[in-house]
Structures are given as structure tokens and as C-alpha cells.
Motif scaffolding. Sequence first.
Motif, PDB file in Angstrom:
ATOM      1  N   UNK A   1     -16.223 -82.074  -3.133  1.00 35.47           N
ATOM      2  CA  UNK A   1     -17.582 -82.579  -3.019  1.00 35.47           C
ATOM      3  C   UNK A   1     -17.526 -84.069  -2.796  1.00 35.47           C
ATOM      4  N   UNK A   2     -18.325 -84.658  -1.950  1.00 34.39           N
ATOM      5  CA  UNK A   2     -19.306 -83.983  -1.113  1.00 34.39           C
ATOM      6  C   UNK A   2     -18.632 -83.319   0.077  1.00 34.39           C
ATOM      7  N   UNK A   3     -19.333 -82.384   0.661  1.00 35.69           N
ATOM      8  CA  UNK A   3     -18.815 -81.777   1.877  1.00 35.69           C
ATOM      9  C   UNK A   3     -18.810 -82.828   2.971  1.00 35.69           C
ATOM     10  N   UNK A   4     -18.093 -82.554   4.026  1.00 42.03           N
ATOM     11  CA  UNK A   4     -17.919 -83.534   5.083  1.00 42.03           C
ATOM     12  C   UNK A   4     -19.246 -84.082   5.593  1.00 42.03           C
TER      13      UNK A   4
ATOM     14  N   UNK B   1      -7.761 -93.046   0.026  1.00 39.55           N
ATOM     15  CA  UNK B   1      -7.927 -92.698   1.435  1.00 39.55           C
ATOM     16  C   UNK B   1      -8.276 -91.222   1.544  1.00 39.55           C
ATOM     17  N   UNK B   2      -9.277 -90.940   2.357  1.00 37.11           N
ATOM     18  CA  UNK B   2      -9.724 -89.564   2.566  1.00 37.11           C
ATOM     19  C   UNK B   2      -9.444 -89.210   4.022  1.00 37.11           C
ATOM     20  N   UNK B   3      -8.758 -88.100   4.206  1.00 37.19           N
ATOM     21  CA  UNK B   3      -8.397 -87.635   5.548  1.00 37.19           C
ATOM     22  C   UNK B   3      -9.040 -86.284   5.812  1.00 37.19           C
ATOM     23  N   UNK B   4      -9.209 -85.969   7.069  1.00 31.09           N
ATOM     24  CA  UNK B   4      -9.838 -84.707   7.448  1.00 31.09           C
ATOM     25  C   UNK B   4      -8.855 -83.541   7.482  1.00 31.09           C
TER      26      UNK B   4
END
Length: 67
Positions: free
Chosen positions: A61-64, A20-23
Motif C-alpha cells: 500500500x498504496x497501490x501504484x 527507493x521504490x521500484x516497479x
Amino acid sequence: LARCDVNHQFDDPNHFILVEVYRTVDDPAKHKDTEHYKVWRDTVAEMMAEPRQSEKYENIFPEEEGW
């Protein structure tokens, strides 16, 4: 939740990992407080071969804008 990847191990298709990727650093706790997360958590509890575990990483990486 910005992104969720579900992967399985090449030599064991029954072994999965959920990434899971969160901001923000606060977003995981917010996500765990949602109704759909609680339903998922309770639904998969009996499917787990071992207790869920968490590892924290920082995205470089990668950037948002890249995904």
C-alpha cells in the motif's frame, strides 16, 4: 526508479535513510547501471558512517495508482 524518499531520524538529524521504490524486481540492477547512480555512489562514499546496506520489501500500500 519509481520513487525515492529521503528521511532523517527524529533524534539524530545527521542519520538519514534513503528508501527507493521500484516497479519491477529487475529495476534496482538497471538503476545501479546508470551513470547518475554511479556518480552518486562515488560522491557519497566518504560521507557514510557505515557501509550502505540493502533490505528488500514488497509494497502492499498504496497501490501504484495511489502515488
